[in-house]
Enzyme design. Structure first.
Site: not given
Ligand SMILES: Cc1ncc(COP(=O)(O)O)c(C=O)c1O
Length: 395
Positions: A193
């Site tokens: 990210k």
């Molecule tokens: C659109 C979206 N939402 C949520 C997430 C989840 O993030 P995390 O891995 O921090 O839980 C991602 C992860 O790639 C994502 O692309």
């Protein structure tokens, strides 16, 4: 017939899809925490939360273990109950819909708008029922959703808005930072990210109640500041007020996050420059459609996607990706729409054809490398390879 790009060239030019922009500063900051002996959630986490809240311009920022945890806690805090329906785009990562299931609520999948590929407010409106309680828009690729339409829909039907801003740090909608607009917003600090702490997430909100509830539920439902129980400042006594979760952040992550936060704007500027270069060159080709940007937004550019104009090519998306890979250019696909996965097909009775815009996007999309460490030559190599494949396989 497949071309046979030189192996030497491919090896020399190999460009990964992502490289985390971390270095000595991050390493030192984490080492300091390790040396301090306080490894889990503590004063550095509090400092990171405060800085993050200031950066976004929001009253509260609560650090948690992931964006998934952040969305789960935010939905819980706005009062989503078993059987409630929550509107979720089909074009997203698994996390956005699974958190609705954690609460025994029902994700109702929504198609994308054909310009920005964010949740379609029109399709969302069609899917509202007496049980709909919330809408969970995703700022896809880091381009903010059209929040005015979403707000209007939410106001008209008494829905809570919780935003999935996993891609949207930092991004602005009508000059306002994403993270300030709705009841709660969830950010991701996952390794790929735009700000990374390896793993991690954040809830931002202007509502004191939501902030309190998220703080309580992220650490076993234990009473205020229970994390201090092993410090000189705290006390061993605490009360369990709810059956909470184990979703806390750590000071090692916070140390990393503070270094990253200080360069968040600079990193966005670099991604924006890369995006502009991709758009300037690739939009001239009849083989590619490049992303649209609304006049009233500043995207985070977490992802840069192109859509293949298949009428001008003899190969499909998958072979195009393979051809790029053979030339040392690593790309990805975001996302296989949720309704194409067995779990959501079973849950919602969906089948291919139900969400035409998301499906058309998925069939043609390629996500290109875009990260601050890319040099101008890297960007040129990606563009050169895309043009070469398009030329070699022109219809
Ligand atoms: C659109 C979206 N939402 C949520 C997430 C989840 O993030 P995390 O891995 O921090 O839980 C991602 C992860 O790639 C994502 O692309």
């Amino acid at each position: 017939m497949r071309t046979a790009p030189s192996k030497v060239r491919a090896l020399k030019q190999a460009i990964p899809f992502h490289r985390a922009p971390v270095g000595e500063d991050e390493a030192q900051a984490v080492a300091e925490i390790v040396r301090s002996g306080w490894l889990t959630m503590g004063p550095k986490t509090v400092e990171f939360e405060q800085r993050f809240a200031e950066y976004i311009g929001v009253r509260h920022a609560i650090a948690v273990s992931s964006c998934t945890a952040a969305m789960h806690l935010a939905l819980e805090a706005v009062g989503i109950k078993p059987g409630d329906e929550v509107l979720v785009p089909t074009l997203t990562f698994a996390a956005t819909a699974e958190v609705v299931r954690y609460l025994d609520a029902v994700p109702i999948l929504v198609d994308s708008d054909p310009t920005f590929f964010n949740i379609s407010a029109k399709d969302a409106a069609r899917k509202i029922t007496a049980r709909t309680r919330a809408i969970l828009p995703v700022h896809f690729a880091g381009h903010p959703c059209e929040m005015d339409s979403i707000q209007e829909l939410a106001d008209g039907h008494g829905l809570a808005i919780v935003e999935d801003a996993a891609h949207a740090l930092p991004a602005r909608y009508q000059g306002k930072m994403i993270g300030t607009l709705s009841r709660a917003t969830a950010f991701s600090f996952y390794a790929t990210k735009t700000l990374t702490t390896g793993e991690g997430g954040m809830v931002t909100t202007n509502e004191d109640f939501i902030a309190e509830r998220v703080r309580l539920m992220r650490l076993h439902g234990m009473s205020r500041d229970a994390w201090k129980r092993y410090s000189g400042e705290g006390t061993w006594r605490y009360e369990v007020l709810e059956a909470g979760f184990k979703y806390n952040f750590t000071d090692m992550q916070a140390a990393l996050g503070l270094v990253q936060l200080a360069k968040c704007d600079r990193m966005r500027e670099r991604r924006q420059a890369i995006a502009e270069e991709y758009t300037r060159t690739l939009s001239a080709s009849e083989s590619f459609r490049t992303p649209c940007v609304a006049r009233d937004v500043e995207p985070a550019w977490h992802l840069y996607y192109i859509l293949l104009e298949e009428n001008s090519l003899r190969i499909g998306r998958n072979q195009f990706i393979q051809e790029l890979q053979d030339r040392g250019i690593h790309t990805s696909v975001h996302f296989i729409p949720l309704h194409e996965h067995p779990y959501y097909q079973k849950l919602g009775g969906h089948r291919t054809g139900d969400f035409p815009t998301a499906e058309d996007y998925f069939a043609r999309c390629i996500s290109l490398p875009i990260y601050p460490g890319m040099t101008s030559q890297d960007v040129e190599s990606v563009i050169g390879s895309l043009e070469e494949v398009a030329r070699d396989f022109k219809r």
